[in-house]
Design an enzyme around this catalytic site. Sequence first.
Site, PDB file in Angstrom:
ATOM      1  N   GLY A  45       0.818  -1.193   0.000  1.00 44.16           N
ATOM      2  CA  GLY A  45       0.000   0.000   0.000  1.00 44.16           C
ATOM      3  C   GLY A  45       0.858   1.251   0.000  1.00 44.16           C
ATOM      4  N   CYS A  46       0.299   2.341   0.473  1.00 41.50           N
ATOM      5  CA  CYS A  46       1.002   3.633   0.491  1.00 41.50           C
ATOM      6  C   CYS A  46       2.365   3.497   1.144  1.00 41.50           C
ATOM      7  CB  CYS A  46       0.157   4.659   1.244  1.00 41.50           C
ATOM      8  SG  CYS A  46       0.995   6.252   1.474  1.00 41.50           S
TER       9      CYS A  46
END
Length: 208
Positions: A45-46
């Site tokens: 993810g981020c």
Amino acid sequence: MSSFVSRLATLFPKSLFSSSPYVPQNSRNMSASVPAAQVATFAAGCFWGVEHIFLKHWPIKENKGILKTAVGYTGGRADATNPDYRQVCSGTTNHAEALRIEFDPSKVTYDELVEYFYRTHDPTTVNSQGADQGTQYRSAIFFNTPEQEATARRVTQEVQEKHFTPKGKKIVTLIEAAGTWYDAEDYHQEYLFKNPTGYQCPTHRLHW
């Protein structure tokens, strides 16, 4: 608010305007000569939150085993070279936001890093973490040696059986050979240390 918009709204470090700027844990460049077996590459993810949670657990200055980190882009189209943040966020490059770790295996093993990777995000969602949607947010382990591949697959199975099978969930993390690595722009490096109130994906926490 969409996570992408919220991230764009906080791109530039508050430390740029502070009288006491954050002192980075890392030197800017990763080592060119480090053995492949001492590099771990993860996408979860981020990348702001991924780097943050690893360095909170293994601060470089405490000499616990992580030597250097960098966030960047990898795993995408061969012709998508030197991508920038906006290109990766568009989804057209197929690169993932990722974290590259140089580590000392006498202090922290690759097994431990893989287990912690699983512990600190949701590996059961395809191309997403929290509200972040897109192939750039996929869960992936990019192995750098055949031994890393074997370890990643073994630890994945162990984590599946212990933490996810009892819940009726299945790990969908991709395990694939590492390709060309591209460092992200400077302002992304150690972002959440420079911006403690910046956007952080809610899945980036200790799940067990």
